[in-house]
Design a protein around this motif. Sequence first.
Motif, PDB file in Angstrom:
ATOM      1  N   LEU A  43     -27.302 -20.261 -26.372  1.00 20.87           N
ATOM      2  CA  LEU A  43     -26.604 -20.298 -25.092  1.00 20.87           C
ATOM      3  C   LEU A  43     -25.133 -20.494 -25.425  1.00 20.87           C
ATOM      4  O   LEU A  43     -24.759 -21.468 -26.087  1.00 20.87           O
ATOM      5  CB  LEU A  43     -27.083 -21.468 -24.234  1.00 20.87           C
ATOM      6  CG  LEU A  43     -28.413 -21.320 -23.540  1.00 20.87           C
ATOM      7  CD1 LEU A  43     -28.794 -22.638 -22.856  1.00 20.87           C
ATOM      8  CD2 LEU A  43     -28.365 -20.201 -22.510  1.00 20.87           C
ATOM      9  N   LEU A  44     -24.317 -19.544 -25.001  1.00 17.50           N
ATOM     10  CA  LEU A  44     -22.877 -19.641 -25.213  1.00 17.50           C
ATOM     11  C   LEU A  44     -22.225 -20.164 -23.944  1.00 17.50           C
ATOM     12  O   LEU A  44     -22.625 -19.796 -22.839  1.00 17.50           O
ATOM     13  CB  LEU A  44     -22.296 -18.280 -25.573  1.00 17.50           C
ATOM     14  CG  LEU A  44     -22.852 -17.628 -26.834  1.00 17.50           C
ATOM     15  CD1 LEU A  44     -22.283 -16.225 -26.977  1.00 17.50           C
ATOM     16  CD2 LEU A  44     -22.529 -18.458 -28.057  1.00 17.50           C
ATOM     17  N   TYR A  45     -21.225 -21.004 -24.101  1.00 13.58           N
ATOM     18  CA  TYR A  45     -20.450 -21.515 -22.976  1.00 13.58           C
ATOM     19  C   TYR A  45     -19.019 -21.687 -23.461  1.00 13.58           C
ATOM     20  O   TYR A  45     -18.757 -21.620 -24.669  1.00 13.58           O
ATOM     21  CB  TYR A  45     -21.064 -22.797 -22.415  1.00 13.58           C
ATOM     22  CG  TYR A  45     -21.172 -23.952 -23.386  1.00 13.58           C
ATOM     23  CD1 TYR A  45     -20.276 -25.017 -23.328  1.00 13.58           C
ATOM     24  CD2 TYR A  45     -22.162 -23.991 -24.354  1.00 13.58           C
ATOM     25  CE1 TYR A  45     -20.373 -26.085 -24.204  1.00 13.58           C
ATOM     26  CE2 TYR A  45     -22.277 -25.046 -25.225  1.00 13.58           C
ATOM     27  CZ  TYR A  45     -21.369 -26.093 -25.151  1.00 13.58           C
ATOM     28  OH  TYR A  45     -21.471 -27.149 -26.025  1.00 13.58           O
ATOM     29  N   PRO A  46     -18.060 -21.874 -22.553  1.00 14.32           N
ATOM     30  CA  PRO A  46     -16.651 -21.878 -22.968  1.00 14.32           C
ATOM     31  C   PRO A  46     -16.317 -22.848 -24.102  1.00 14.32           C
ATOM     32  O   PRO A  46     -15.471 -22.547 -24.929  1.00 14.32           O
ATOM     33  CB  PRO A  46     -15.903 -22.248 -21.694  1.00 14.32           C
ATOM     34  CG  PRO A  46     -16.775 -21.744 -20.598  1.00 14.32           C
ATOM     35  CD  PRO A  46     -18.194 -21.960 -21.097  1.00 14.32           C
ATOM     36  N   GLU A  47     -16.984 -23.994 -24.168  1.00 17.63           N
ATOM     37  CA  GLU A  47     -16.657 -24.984 -25.185  1.00 17.63           C
ATOM     38  C   GLU A  47     -17.480 -24.861 -26.458  1.00 17.63           C
ATOM     39  O   GLU A  47     -17.270 -25.617 -27.394  1.00 17.63           O
ATOM     40  CB  GLU A  47     -16.837 -26.415 -24.631  1.00 17.63           C
ATOM     41  CG  GLU A  47     -15.914 -26.751 -23.493  1.00 17.63           C
ATOM     42  CD  GLU A  47     -16.462 -26.280 -22.142  1.00 17.63           C
ATOM     43  OE1 GLU A  47     -17.698 -26.154 -21.988  1.00 17.63           O
ATOM     44  OE2 GLU A  47     -15.652 -25.998 -21.261  1.00 17.63           O
ATOM     45  N   GLY A  48     -18.458 -23.967 -26.480  1.00 20.41           N
ATOM     46  CA  GLY A  48     -19.261 -23.886 -27.682  1.00 20.41           C
ATOM     47  C   GLY A  48     -20.535 -23.098 -27.548  1.00 20.41           C
ATOM     48  O   GLY A  48     -20.636 -22.170 -26.749  1.00 20.41           O
ATOM     49  N   MET A  49     -21.533 -23.535 -28.329  1.00 23.53           N
ATOM     50  CA  MET A  49     -22.796 -22.810 -28.423  1.00 23.53           C
ATOM     51  C   MET A  49     -23.937 -23.811 -28.607  1.00 23.53           C
ATOM     52  O   MET A  49     -23.786 -24.814 -29.295  1.00 23.53           O
ATOM     53  CB  MET A  49     -22.741 -21.864 -29.625  1.00 23.53           C
ATOM     54  CG  MET A  49     -24.023 -21.135 -29.911  1.00 23.53           C
ATOM     55  SD  MET A  49     -23.897 -20.077 -31.369  1.00 23.53           S
ATOM     56  CE  MET A  49     -23.899 -21.290 -32.666  1.00 23.53           C
ATOM     57  N   ILE A  50     -25.059 -23.509 -27.986  1.00 21.25           N
ATOM     58  CA  ILE A  50     -26.281 -24.294 -28.164  1.00 21.25           C
ATOM     59  C   ILE A  50     -27.285 -23.396 -28.847  1.00 21.25           C
ATOM     60  O   ILE A  50     -27.655 -22.344 -28.313  1.00 21.25           O
ATOM     61  CB  ILE A  50     -26.837 -24.769 -26.809  1.00 21.25           C
ATOM     62  CG1 ILE A  50     -25.814 -25.639 -26.093  1.00 21.25           C
ATOM     63  CG2 ILE A  50     -28.162 -25.505 -27.010  1.00 21.25           C
ATOM     64  CD1 ILE A  50     -26.099 -25.823 -24.621  1.00 21.25           C
ATOM     65  N   GLN A  51     -27.719 -23.778 -30.043  1.00 23.04           N
ATOM     66  CA  GLN A  51     -28.736 -23.011 -30.760  1.00 23.04           C
ATOM     67  C   GLN A  51     -30.101 -23.475 -30.266  1.00 23.04           C
ATOM     68  O   GLN A  51     -30.400 -24.664 -30.241  1.00 23.04           O
ATOM     69  CB  GLN A  51     -28.618 -23.233 -32.262  1.00 23.04           C
ATOM     70  CG  GLN A  51     -29.578 -22.384 -33.055  1.00 23.04           C
ATOM     71  CD  GLN A  51     -29.357 -22.517 -34.552  1.00 23.04           C
ATOM     72  OE1 GLN A  51     -28.429 -23.161 -35.014  1.00 23.04           O
ATOM     73  NE2 GLN A  51     -30.237 -21.896 -35.309  1.00 23.04           N
ATOM     74  N   LEU A  52     -30.929 -22.532 -29.854  1.00 27.16           N
ATOM     75  CA  LEU A  52     -32.240 -22.835 -29.292  1.00 27.16           C
ATOM     76  C   LEU A  52     -33.331 -22.665 -30.339  1.00 27.16           C
ATOM     77  O   LEU A  52     -33.262 -21.741 -31.162  1.00 27.16           O
ATOM     78  CB  LEU A  52     -32.526 -21.922 -28.102  1.00 27.16           C
ATOM     79  CG  LEU A  52     -31.504 -21.997 -26.965  1.00 27.16           C
ATOM     80  CD1 LEU A  52     -31.693 -20.839 -26.000  1.00 27.16           C
ATOM     81  CD2 LEU A  52     -31.627 -23.334 -26.235  1.00 27.16           C
ATOM     82  N   ASN A  53     -34.348 -23.528 -30.270  1.00 25.54           N
ATOM     83  CA  ASN A  53     -35.487 -23.328 -31.155  1.00 25.54           C
ATOM     84  C   ASN A  53     -36.309 -22.149 -30.639  1.00 25.54           C
ATOM     85  O   ASN A  53     -36.049 -21.621 -29.556  1.00 25.54           O
ATOM     86  CB  ASN A  53     -36.320 -24.608 -31.308  1.00 25.54           C
ATOM     87  CG  ASN A  53     -37.012 -25.042 -30.033  1.00 25.54           C
ATOM     88  OD1 ASN A  53     -37.232 -24.261 -29.104  1.00 25.54           O
ATOM     89  ND2 ASN A  53     -37.378 -26.311 -29.973  1.00 25.54           N
ATOM     90  N   GLY A  54     -37.300 -21.726 -31.392  1.00 27.89           N
ATOM     91  CA  GLY A  54     -38.090 -20.546 -31.034  1.00 27.89           C
ATOM     92  C   GLY A  54     -38.708 -20.603 -29.648  1.00 27.89           C
ATOM     93  O   GLY A  54     -38.503 -19.687 -28.845  1.00 27.89           O
TER      94      GLY A  54
END
Length: 89
Positions: A27-38
């Motif tokens: 998930l990308l957002y203006p302040e960064g990124m969230i890496q998701l598990n499978g």
Amino acid sequence: MITVESIPSLNRMFRFQWEQAQDSYVLLYPEGMIQLNGPAGEILALVDGERSVDAITRALESKFPDAEGIGGDVLEFLADAQQQRWITL
């Protein structure tokens, strides 16, 4: 409160995509990124603003036959995603 009849949508503040460099959905957002598990990535890949939680669960059970009975896990994840403001209802 999210239920099996709820229809989740991705919050417009986020962009969901496959990230080759991370080898995962993010998930990308203006302040960064969230890496998701499978599993999180597979669930959010089905969040389109048209499918209900029940339809998402059935699609996952169809795609992953060994994962029957995952409805509670899907509901719990989506409740957490709503609390994190990743999705809206």
